[in-house]
Write a protein that holds these residues in place. Structure first.
Motif, PDB file in Angstrom:
ATOM      1  N   GLY A  16       0.807  -1.209   0.000  1.00  0.00           N
ATOM      2  CA  GLY A  16       0.000   0.000   0.000  1.00  0.00           C
ATOM      3  C   GLY A  16       0.840   1.260   0.000  1.00  0.00           C
ATOM      4  O   GLY A  16       2.057   1.226  -0.187  1.00  0.00           O
ATOM      5  N   LEU A  17       0.192   2.385   0.264  1.00  0.00           N
ATOM      6  CA  LEU A  17       0.851   3.679   0.144  1.00  0.00           C
ATOM      7  C   LEU A  17       2.073   3.810   1.046  1.00  0.00           C
ATOM      8  O   LEU A  17       3.120   4.303   0.623  1.00  0.00           O
ATOM      9  CB  LEU A  17      -0.151   4.799   0.454  1.00  0.00           C
ATOM     10  N   GLY A  18       1.981   3.367   2.291  1.00  0.00           N
ATOM     11  CA  GLY A  18       3.112   3.483   3.211  1.00  0.00           C
ATOM     12  C   GLY A  18       4.332   2.744   2.700  1.00  0.00           C
ATOM     13  O   GLY A  18       5.452   3.270   2.724  1.00  0.00           O
ATOM     14  N   ASN A  19       4.140   1.519   2.224  1.00  0.00           N
ATOM     15  CA  ASN A  19       5.249   0.752   1.663  1.00  0.00           C
ATOM     16  C   ASN A  19       5.807   1.429   0.419  1.00  0.00           C
ATOM     17  O   ASN A  19       7.030   1.508   0.229  1.00  0.00           O
ATOM     18  CB  ASN A  19       4.784  -0.670   1.305  1.00  0.00           C
ATOM     19  N   GLN A  20       4.919   1.893  -0.446  1.00  0.00           N
ATOM     20  CA  GLN A  20       5.362   2.556  -1.673  1.00  0.00           C
ATOM     21  C   GLN A  20       6.235   3.771  -1.350  1.00  0.00           C
ATOM     22  O   GLN A  20       7.210   4.055  -2.057  1.00  0.00           O
ATOM     23  CB  GLN A  20       4.151   2.976  -2.500  1.00  0.00           C
ATOM     24  N   MET A  21       5.906   4.463  -0.271  1.00  0.00           N
ATOM     25  CA  MET A  21       6.681   5.646   0.109  1.00  0.00           C
ATOM     26  C   MET A  21       8.085   5.274   0.575  1.00  0.00           C
ATOM     27  O   MET A  21       9.063   5.953   0.252  1.00  0.00           O
ATOM     28  CB  MET A  21       5.931   6.429   1.183  1.00  0.00           C
ATOM     29  N   PHE A  22       8.206   4.189   1.327  1.00  0.00           N
ATOM     30  CA  PHE A  22       9.545   3.728   1.725  1.00  0.00           C
ATOM     31  C   PHE A  22      10.359   3.327   0.492  1.00  0.00           C
ATOM     32  O   PHE A  22      11.550   3.639   0.385  1.00  0.00           O
ATOM     33  CB  PHE A  22       9.446   2.538   2.684  1.00  0.00           C
ATOM     34  N   GLU A  23       9.720   2.645  -0.433  1.00  0.00           N
ATOM     35  CA  GLU A  23      10.424   2.167  -1.619  1.00  0.00           C
ATOM     36  C   GLU A  23      10.848   3.325  -2.518  1.00  0.00           C
ATOM     37  O   GLU A  23      11.964   3.328  -3.060  1.00  0.00           O
ATOM     38  CB  GLU A  23       9.525   1.156  -2.347  1.00  0.00           C
ATOM     39  N   PHE A  47      12.032  -2.010   2.988  1.00  0.00           N
ATOM     40  CA  PHE A  47      13.021  -0.954   3.268  1.00  0.00           C
ATOM     41  C   PHE A  47      12.497   0.052   4.297  1.00  0.00           C
ATOM     42  O   PHE A  47      12.610   1.267   4.124  1.00  0.00           O
ATOM     43  CB  PHE A  47      13.424  -0.252   1.967  1.00  0.00           C
ATOM     44  N   GLN A  48      11.927  -0.490   5.381  1.00  0.00           N
ATOM     45  CA  GLN A  48      11.243   0.349   6.364  1.00  0.00           C
ATOM     46  C   GLN A  48      12.200   0.850   7.441  1.00  0.00           C
ATOM     47  O   GLN A  48      12.145   0.449   8.592  1.00  0.00           O
ATOM     48  CB  GLN A  48      10.068  -0.423   6.978  1.00  0.00           C
ATOM     49  N   SER A  49      13.046   1.752   7.034  1.00  0.00           N
ATOM     50  CA  SER A  49      13.952   2.405   7.975  1.00  0.00           C
ATOM     51  C   SER A  49      14.410   3.735   7.390  1.00  0.00           C
ATOM     52  O   SER A  49      14.709   3.830   6.196  1.00  0.00           O
ATOM     53  CB  SER A  49      15.176   1.532   8.265  1.00  0.00           C
ATOM     54  N   ASN A  52       1.605  -0.110  14.434  1.00  0.00           N
ATOM     55  CA  ASN A  52       2.766  -0.775  13.829  1.00  0.00           C
ATOM     56  C   ASN A  52       2.516  -0.882  12.327  1.00  0.00           C
ATOM     57  O   ASN A  52       2.376  -1.956  11.757  1.00  0.00           O
ATOM     58  CB  ASN A  52       3.017  -2.142  14.460  1.00  0.00           C
ATOM     59  N   SER A  53       2.479   0.270  11.693  1.00  0.00           N
ATOM     60  CA  SER A  53       2.064   0.379  10.299  1.00  0.00           C
ATOM     61  C   SER A  53       2.906   1.429   9.596  1.00  0.00           C
ATOM     62  O   SER A  53       3.114   2.530  10.128  1.00  0.00           O
ATOM     63  CB  SER A  53       0.584   0.782  10.243  1.00  0.00           C
ATOM     64  N   SER A  54       3.365   1.116   8.392  1.00  0.00           N
ATOM     65  CA  SER A  54       4.146   2.093   7.628  1.00  0.00           C
ATOM     66  C   SER A  54       3.306   3.316   7.285  1.00  0.00           C
ATOM     67  O   SER A  54       3.834   4.420   7.115  1.00  0.00           O
ATOM     68  CB  SER A  54       4.690   1.450   6.336  1.00  0.00           C
ATOM     69  N   PHE A  55       1.996   3.148   7.215  1.00  0.00           N
ATOM     70  CA  PHE A  55       1.099   4.253   6.868  1.00  0.00           C
ATOM     71  C   PHE A  55       1.160   5.357   7.922  1.00  0.00           C
ATOM     72  O   PHE A  55       1.431   6.519   7.612  1.00  0.00           O
ATOM     73  CB  PHE A  55      -0.323   3.704   6.729  1.00  0.00           C
ATOM     74  N   SER A  56       0.935   5.004   9.188  1.00  0.00           N
ATOM     75  CA  SER A  56       0.982   6.046  10.221  1.00  0.00           C
ATOM     76  C   SER A  56       2.416   6.434  10.556  1.00  0.00           C
ATOM     77  O   SER A  56       2.668   7.527  11.073  1.00  0.00           O
ATOM     78  CB  SER A  56       0.216   5.624  11.481  1.00  0.00           C
ATOM     79  N   TRP A  57       3.396   5.560  10.280  1.00  0.00           N
ATOM     80  CA  TRP A  57       4.808   5.945  10.428  1.00  0.00           C
ATOM     81  C   TRP A  57       5.076   7.180   9.586  1.00  0.00           C
ATOM     82  O   TRP A  57       5.689   8.154  10.065  1.00  0.00           O
ATOM     83  CB  TRP A  57       5.698   4.789   9.980  1.00  0.00           C
ATOM     84  N   TRP A  58       4.602   7.169   8.352  1.00  0.00           N
ATOM     85  CA  TRP A  58       4.818   8.320   7.468  1.00  0.00           C
ATOM     86  C   TRP A  58       3.988   9.526   7.901  1.00  0.00           C
ATOM     87  O   TRP A  58       4.436  10.671   7.763  1.00  0.00           O
ATOM     88  CB  TRP A  58       4.498   7.942   6.018  1.00  0.00           C
ATOM     89  N   GLY A  59       2.794   9.281   8.428  1.00  0.00           N
ATOM     90  CA  GLY A  59       2.005  10.399   8.934  1.00  0.00           C
ATOM     91  C   GLY A  59       2.761  11.158   9.994  1.00  0.00           C
ATOM     92  O   GLY A  59       2.777  12.401  10.014  1.00  0.00           O
ATOM     93  N   ALA A  60       3.433  10.427  10.898  1.00  0.00           N
ATOM     94  CA  ALA A  60       4.227  11.063  11.951  1.00  0.00           C
ATOM     95  C   ALA A  60       5.504  11.679  11.387  1.00  0.00           C
ATOM     96  O   ALA A  60       5.918  12.766  11.797  1.00  0.00           O
ATOM     97  CB  ALA A  60       4.566  10.035  13.034  1.00  0.00           C
ATOM     98  N   TRP A  61       6.149  10.989  10.453  1.00  0.00           N
ATOM     99  CA  TRP A  61       7.415  11.493   9.904  1.00  0.00           C
ATOM    100  C   TRP A  61       7.203  12.799   9.143  1.00  0.00           C
ATOM    101  O   TRP A  61       8.036  13.712   9.212  1.00  0.00           O
ATOM    102  CB  TRP A  61       8.033  10.453   8.976  1.00  0.00           C
TER     103      TRP A  61
END
Length: 289
Positions: free
Chosen positions: A9-16, A112-114, A248-257
């Motif tokens: 989804g979007l969160g993963n796509q953003m990390f990539e 690539f979630q870091s 524990n989701s890349s989606f809200s990780w990006w919301g915070a970042w």
């Protein structure tokens, strides 16, 4: 040449895509594979267009060469005799893998979630994720979201991401279950209320009925209206909040970042995945509970 595979989804796509930008900044020839994981029925939507970003797409021929998967007779006979000579490389685990940054040529597969993957070009990544589609009107912000955006700007706002749905299933080997429990959120609410006077919580969830029932309160507002195809609307509002409680989701990780409040407080679950150490997903600003 290096090809970065888009997936999820979007969160993963953003990390990539952030990895793509980082590798380009290092002078590598880089392309994106946005074909392989999005060809079949039931795949999740590609949503990077909401940011107005661009990238060079890998062709099917380039992907065939990278994976040594040509179906011509000579190639098939050679593979039977000597084996496949693929250049595909999957990151070792959920933590930062230095090999990802060094492989060339390569087809890079993973999440690539870091932040470590794009630490040297943070500002370029932040500039890329400016929601140009919303700013230009190409991806209109509904009136209800505009009202919420103003309310978020005018109060000590805290986004709260409550992901259920697929996170309740055992189909992923149970790696997501039992982490962001009701207790986790209640502790996060209490911490924010103590540290952010007058905190107002904006709840984002793929299970609004459950969220409405379990997290009632005068200072809690359930945000409704987005779908799988318009999840970027929720991400946009999350990024506008002054503080964040993430799942524990890349989606809200990006919301915070993407939240640019220099005084922001970000609460994250102390365990990201069951049975795996995920030390590199966390940023310095995250409070783990």
């Amino acid at each position: 040449m290096v090809i970065v595979q888009l997936s999820g989804g979007l969160g993963n796509q953003m990390f990539e895509y952030a990895l793509y930008l980082s590798l380009k900044a290092k002078g590598k020839v880089v392309k994106i594979d946005d074909i392989t994981c999005y060809e079949g029925p039931g795949t999740r939507p590609k949503q990077l267009d909401v940011f107005g970003v661009s990238y060079e797409r890998a062709t099917k021929q380039e992907l065939t060469e990278m994976t040594d998967s040509s179906l011509d007779p000579v190639s098939r006979i050679r593979r039977k005799l000597t084996g496949r000579k693929t250049k595909a490389y999957r990151e070792k685990d959920i933590n930062f893998d230095p090999q990802v940054m060094e492989r060339d040529p390569a087809l890079l597969e993973g999440c690539f979630q870091s932040e470590k993957y794009f630490q040297d070009c943070r500002e370029q990544v932040r500039e890329a994720y400016r929601f140009r589609g919303i700013e230009s009107g190409a991806y209109p912000l509904p009136e209800a979201y505009r009202r919420l955006e103003k309310e978020i700007a005018d109060c000590p706002s805290v986004s709260v991401h409550i992901r259920r749905g697929d996170y309740l299933e055992e189909s992923h080997g149970g790696i997501y279950t039992g982490i962001c429990t009701e207790q986790y959120y209640q502790e996060a609410f209490a911490r924010m209320e103590k540290e952010v006077p007058g905190a107002k919580f904006f709840l984002f969830s793929n299970d609004p009925d459950w969220t409405r029932e379990h997290f009632k309160g005068e200072n809690r507002i359930l945000v409704e209206g987005s779908t799988e195809d318009t999840g970027y609307l929720d991400l946009y509002l999350m990024s506008k909040c002054k503080h964040n409680i993430i799942a524990n989701s890349s989606f809200s990780w990006w919301g915070a970042w993407l939240n640019d409040n220099p005084e922001k407080k970000v609460t994250a679950p102390a365990r990201w995945l069951n049975g795996r150490e995920c030390r590199d997903i966390y940023t310095e600003r995250m409070i783990r509970i």
